[in-house]
Design a protein around this motif. Structure first.
Motif, PDB file in Angstrom:
ATOM      1  N   UNK A 156       0.821  -1.213   0.000  1.00 24.31           N
ATOM      2  CA  UNK A 156       0.000   0.000   0.000  1.00 24.31           C
ATOM      3  C   UNK A 156       0.854   1.261   0.000  1.00 24.31           C
ATOM      4  N   UNK A 157       2.130   1.132   0.386  1.00 30.39           N
ATOM      5  CA  UNK A 157       3.020   2.278   0.417  1.00 30.39           C
ATOM      6  C   UNK A 157       3.332   2.844  -0.949  1.00 30.39           C
ATOM      7  N   UNK A 158       3.006   2.125  -2.014  1.00 34.07           N
ATOM      8  CA  UNK A 158       3.231   2.656  -3.359  1.00 34.07           C
ATOM      9  C   UNK A 158       2.351   3.872  -3.623  1.00 34.07           C
ATOM     10  N   UNK A 159       1.164   3.887  -2.995  1.00 33.73           N
ATOM     11  CA  UNK A 159       0.249   5.004  -3.173  1.00 33.73           C
ATOM     12  C   UNK A 159       0.373   6.023  -2.041  1.00 33.73           C
ATOM     13  N   UNK A 160       0.605   5.523  -0.820  1.00 38.04           N
ATOM     14  CA  UNK A 160       0.718   6.411   0.344  1.00 38.04           C
ATOM     15  C   UNK A 160       1.825   5.869   1.240  1.00 38.04           C
ATOM     16  N   UNK A 161       2.941   6.563   1.294  1.00 38.99           N
ATOM     17  CA  UNK A 161       4.130   6.056   1.968  1.00 38.99           C
ATOM     18  C   UNK A 161       3.884   5.775   3.443  1.00 38.99           C
ATOM     19  N   UNK A 162       3.036   6.546   4.103  1.00 43.05           N
ATOM     20  CA  UNK A 162       2.857   6.426   5.548  1.00 43.05           C
ATOM     21  C   UNK A 162       1.718   5.489   5.942  1.00 43.05           C
ATOM     22  N   UNK A 163       0.884   5.104   4.997  1.00 42.41           N
ATOM     23  CA  UNK A 163      -0.255   4.253   5.327  1.00 42.41           C
ATOM     24  C   UNK A 163       0.166   2.919   5.938  1.00 42.41           C
ATOM     25  N   UNK A 164       1.160   2.207   5.394  1.00 40.92           N
ATOM     26  CA  UNK A 164       1.577   0.954   6.046  1.00 40.92           C
ATOM     27  C   UNK A 164       2.074   1.164   7.469  1.00 40.92           C
ATOM     28  N   UNK A 165       2.786   2.268   7.716  1.00 38.11           N
ATOM     29  CA  UNK A 165       3.270   2.537   9.066  1.00 38.11           C
ATOM     30  C   UNK A 165       2.115   2.750  10.035  1.00 38.11           C
ATOM     31  N   UNK A 166       1.079   3.440   9.586  1.00 37.43           N
ATOM     32  CA  UNK A 166      -0.077   3.682  10.450  1.00 37.43           C
ATOM     33  C   UNK A 166      -0.788   2.368  10.768  1.00 37.43           C
ATOM     34  N   UNK A 167      -0.969   1.529   9.755  1.00 32.48           N
ATOM     35  CA  UNK A 167      -1.629   0.234   9.971  1.00 32.48           C
ATOM     36  C   UNK A 167      -0.818  -0.618  10.944  1.00 32.48           C
ATOM     37  N   UNK A 168       0.492  -0.715  10.709  1.00 28.39           N
ATOM     38  CA  UNK A 168       1.334  -1.512  11.601  1.00 28.39           C
ATOM     39  C   UNK A 168       1.385  -0.912  12.997  1.00 28.39           C
ATOM     40  N   UNK A 169       1.305   0.414  13.098  1.00 24.09           N
ATOM     41  CA  UNK A 169       1.308   1.058  14.406  1.00 24.09           C
ATOM     42  C   UNK A 169       0.091   0.678  15.233  1.00 24.09           C
ATOM     43  N   UNK A 170      -1.084   0.687  14.616  1.00 24.42           N
ATOM     44  CA  UNK A 170      -2.301   0.315  15.345  1.00 24.42           C
ATOM     45  C   UNK A 170      -2.283  -1.162  15.732  1.00 24.42           C
ATOM     46  N   UNK A 171      -1.788  -2.008  14.845  1.00 27.27           N
ATOM     47  CA  UNK A 171      -1.684  -3.434  15.172  1.00 27.27           C
ATOM     48  C   UNK A 171      -0.739  -3.644  16.347  1.00 27.27           C
ATOM     49  N   UNK A 172       0.377  -2.917  16.358  1.00 26.98           N
ATOM     50  CA  UNK A 172       1.339  -3.040  17.447  1.00 26.98           C
ATOM     51  C   UNK A 172       0.743  -2.571  18.769  1.00 26.98           C
ATOM     52  N   UNK A 173       0.043  -1.448  18.759  1.00 30.25           N
ATOM     53  CA  UNK A 173      -0.569  -0.953  19.994  1.00 30.25           C
ATOM     54  C   UNK A 173      -1.623  -1.912  20.512  1.00 30.25           C
ATOM     55  N   UNK A 174      -2.403  -2.503  19.615  1.00 28.39           N
ATOM     56  CA  UNK A 174      -3.404  -3.481  20.029  1.00 28.39           C
ATOM     57  C   UNK A 174      -2.743  -4.682  20.698  1.00 28.39           C
ATOM     58  N   UNK A 175      -1.653  -5.158  20.097  1.00 31.26           N
ATOM     59  CA  UNK A 175      -0.931  -6.277  20.700  1.00 31.26           C
ATOM     60  C   UNK A 175      -0.339  -5.928  22.049  1.00 31.26           C
ATOM     61  N   UNK A 176       0.160  -4.696  22.190  1.00 29.34           N
ATOM     62  CA  UNK A 176       0.719  -4.271  23.469  1.00 29.34           C
ATOM     63  C   UNK A 176      -0.333  -4.155  24.557  1.00 29.34           C
ATOM     64  N   UNK A 177      -1.512  -3.669  24.208  1.00 29.55           N
ATOM     65  CA  UNK A 177      -2.586  -3.544  25.186  1.00 29.55           C
ATOM     66  C   UNK A 177      -3.084  -4.912  25.654  1.00 29.55           C
ATOM     67  N   UNK A 178      -3.166  -5.861  24.743  1.00 28.81           N
ATOM     68  CA  UNK A 178      -3.588  -7.208  25.159  1.00 28.81           C
ATOM     69  C   UNK A 178      -2.559  -7.843  26.089  1.00 28.81           C
ATOM     70  N   UNK A 179      -1.282  -7.498  25.910  1.00 28.08           N
ATOM     71  CA  UNK A 179      -0.246  -8.060  26.769  1.00 28.08           C
ATOM     72  C   UNK A 179      -0.344  -7.606  28.207  1.00 28.08           C
ATOM     73  N   UNK A 180      -0.951  -6.435  28.455  1.00 36.25           N
ATOM     74  CA  UNK A 180      -1.075  -5.934  29.827  1.00 36.25           C
ATOM     75  C   UNK A 180      -1.972  -6.819  30.683  1.00 36.25           C
ATOM     76  N   UNK A 181      -2.863  -7.546  30.070  1.00 40.38           N
ATOM     77  CA  UNK A 181      -3.774  -8.405  30.823  1.00 40.38           C
ATOM     78  C   UNK A 181      -3.119  -9.722  31.244  1.00 40.38           C
TER      79      UNK A 181
END
Length: 659
Positions: free
Chosen positions: A514-539
């Motif tokens: 997806x970065x071919x059209x929007x360079x930052x879009x993959x980073x945003x998607x991966x960022x939200x996935x990472x935060x979700x994984x980090x929040x689940x780890x707190x439990x």
């Protein structure tokens, strides 16, 4: 006192050890022998630093060289055979329509004017012709012309993988990751049945065969098929020497070996960035990143088989040769009495293993509420961590002003993160370092959307921060999951979580696409996935300073009374040691001294030449000399600050899907 069987007793006067009868609960563990012959002596250092750690480098080379084989030139346009004799600028002015991309007017990469240039050139002089913006457009039909100023050789150029086919390199990357779970399973079976040496060299041969086919490919689908073959060996070609290293050293050095393995792997990626910078031809790059590893077959003459695996398979003579050589090189004396005791113990353990009938499956992890919740949370964190880590690794060359420098920096930042993580795990536990690194790493990715497009360096810095944090969490997730799953189901639990996590690796190349059209879009998607994984780890419950759960019942009880107050405790306090209710491997150390025996005999009224129960006497061996002298002391479970790896009942490491 009536005596039913004299063979079960010892004579009081001579305290002789009867080797015919062994304590049935006392199983041989190599971790008890290693302190005597050397836990990390000269022998282990030569093998680990000279063989096992360098053997991890091919994984990084052959996993990421594909990013540069599939490099796409910045500029390309439709090929017009009738105009090939004209200067490039004149060709583009006449035959290529102009379009607006990202607010900039440029020549189209995928369309040309739909005119008959043969007819036009027959009827007009070339200098009198000019493009007419009203002409119809059509897709390129005769291939493309590429600007080879920066990229002059890649599969994109050779196989015309642009425009409608620009997703093909992404498909090739997904093909590489598709082979991973299959290869880990196949080489895992070979690893357990044929041995570590055979499994590694078979894996290495498969890797080099796939790389050779890659170099000889003349079309995309042959190339993609070769990447599946290479993918079969990743990450197995990394894990097998890692397991050999763990099985050669004492338990106190396993954390060190784990960190060093990650460091060598990362160093290999750093070296790859240099190789890709110096060699831009994709065929030669494939050779340069694979042919040197043919020399690794020389390890056949010096790499030993894992003594733990040999002991597990009952190949005592070979195991003793390896252990005696280890003791000799380390300058230690091998205790000869161990040989006779070892034979009896191995026979008994093999007999016990045959009698085992209880098989634990994935469904058993989901039968009770607490264990089910922990399994889901572990798997979600694993999926997020592994997917985002590899996605960031793939996306590195797309950022910054120089893809080779960006790729190099994305590897460099991992090394300090490993060292910091090593310290934090022992001081602050697993949960908070894991969760914070994933959450902060995700935040660093997401806020890139707030930076202007022209702020290239600032985006790269945030990316590197995120990559360092995700690398730290990637190092934590494996031992953390191993400590949360009970011993009875640790292998199947880690295998299931890592397999599901591996499925994300097939999807993540399409996210980076997806970065071919929007360079930052993959980073945003991966960022939200990472935060979700980090929040689940707190439990998840903290495991530092806690005994490993052994059975599914203990796994259900561990963390069952979790509360928000537990989550808010960032640094777990070390509890007062207590006698555990169960023991990993059920290894019992007969550490009663002669004085302990006399006290017990006086209490039971035994004296003189009367025979004593063998359960209260055992021969002291050189191995026993290193054990603490305590009355009826049994071996405690290993301290949780030691990074542990999944093992079978006899201490043999198991191969799991871990990159």
């Amino acid at each position: 006192m009536p005596v039913e069987n004299d063979s079960d007793f010892y004579e009081d006067g001579d305290l002789q050890f009867n080797s015919t009868f062994e304590d049935e609960d006392e199983a041989f563990d190599l971790d008890d022998l290693l302190p005597t012959i050397g836990e990390f002596g000269k022998y282990q250092k030569l093998l680990v630093f000279g063989i096992c750690l360098p053997a991890c480098i091919p994984c990084g080379f052959c996993a990421f060289n594909q990013l540069f084989m599939a490099d796409t030139p910045e500029d390309y346009w439709c090929k017009i055979p009738e105009l090939h004799d004209l200067p490039v600028d004149q060709q583009k002015n006449l035959a290529i329509p102009q379009v607006v991309e990202h607010g900039i007017e440029t020549y189209s990469k995928c369309y040309k004017y739909a005119v008959n240039w043969t007819e036009i050139l027959e009827n007009s002089d070339i200098n009198d012709i000019s493009a007419n913006i009203t002409w119809a457009h059509e897709k390129c039909t005769d291939g493309w012309v590429y600007n080879t100023t920066t990229v002059w050789s890649s599969i994109v150029i050779d196989f015309d993988l642009v425009c409608d086919r620009d997703i093909y390199p992404t498909i090739g990357l997904a093909a590489l990751n598709t082979g991973g779970p299959v290869g880990v399973y196949l080489f895992g079976l070979l690893n357990d049945r044929a041995g570590r040496r055979t499994s590694y060299f078979t894996c290495l041969a498969t890797l080099l065969l796939g790389s050779l086919i890659t170099s000889l490919s003349t079309d995309f689908w042959t190339w993609a098929g070769s990447r599946v073959i290479v993918g079969l060996t990743i990450p197995a070609v990394y894990q097998i020497p890692f397991i050999i290293s763990l099985e050669l050293v004492g338990e106190n050095y396993r954390s060190f070996v784990t960190v060093m393995t990650c460091t060598f792997y990362t160093s290999g990626i750093m070296l790859l960035s240099l190789v890709t910078y110096l060699e831009r031809d994709w065929v030669k790059l494939s050779y340069y990143t694979s042919v040197p590893f043919y020399s690794y077959f020389l390890y056949l003459f010096v790499m030993p088989e894992s003594p733990r695996w040999l002991l597990m398979r009952g190949r005592l003579e070979e195991a003793l040769k390896v252990l005696e050589r280890m003791a000799r090189v380390n300058g230690r004396e091998f205790p000869q009495v161990i040989k006779s005791k070892l034979e009896a113990r191995i026979s008994r353990e093999k007999f016990k293993e045959k009698k085992k009938s209880l098989n634990v499956g994935v469904l058993d992890l989901c039968r009770t509420p607490n264990m089910r919740l922990k399994t889901i949370l572990i798997t979600l964190s694993w999926f997020a961590n592994e997917t985002v880590y590899l996605g960031l690794s793939y996306y590195g060359p797309s950022l910054g002003s120089n893809q080779y420098v960006s790729f190099f920096l994305s590897a460099v930042v991992e090394i300090p993160s490993y060292l910091c993580c090593w310290y934090l795990m022992d001081c602050w536990g697993r949960r908070w370092p894991l969760s914070l690194s994933m959450i902060l790493g995700g935040v660093a990715c997401v806020i890139t959307v707030m930076i202007p497009d022209e702020a290239v360096d600032e985006t790269l810095i945030l990316y590197l921060i995120s990559k360092a944090l995700l690398s730290a969490s990637f190092l934590i997730i494996y031992p953390f999951a191993g400590e949360l799953y009970p011993t009875q189901a640790r292998g199947i639990g880690i295998g299931a979580s890592s397999y599901i996590g591996g499925l994300g690796l097939i999807v993540i190349p399409f996210v980076t696409y997806l970065g071919k059209e929007n360079l930052k879009l993959p980073l945003v998607i991966m960022g939200f996935v990472s935060m979700l994984g980090g929040l689940t780890g707190l439990r998840l419950p903290e495991t530092l300073h806690h005994r490993l759960p052994q059975t599914l019942e203990e796994g259900e009880e561990f963390g069952k009374n979790w509360s928000m107050n537990d989550c808010l405790h960032c640094r777990p306090a070390e509890p007062v040691p207590s006698q555990p209710a169960s023991y990993e491997n059920l290894d019992v150390l007969a550490s009663n001294t002669a004085s302990d025996v006399e006290l017990e005999m006086k209490a039971t009224g035994l004296s003189g030449k009367r025979k004593r129960p063998r359960s209260i006497i055992d021969e002291r061996t050189p191995l026993d000399e290193n054990r603490p002298q305590r009355i009826s002391m049994k071996r405690l479970v290993r301290q949780m600050s030691v990074m542990d790896t999944q093992k079978t009942h006899d201490g043999t490491m198991q191969l799991t899907h871990w990159i």
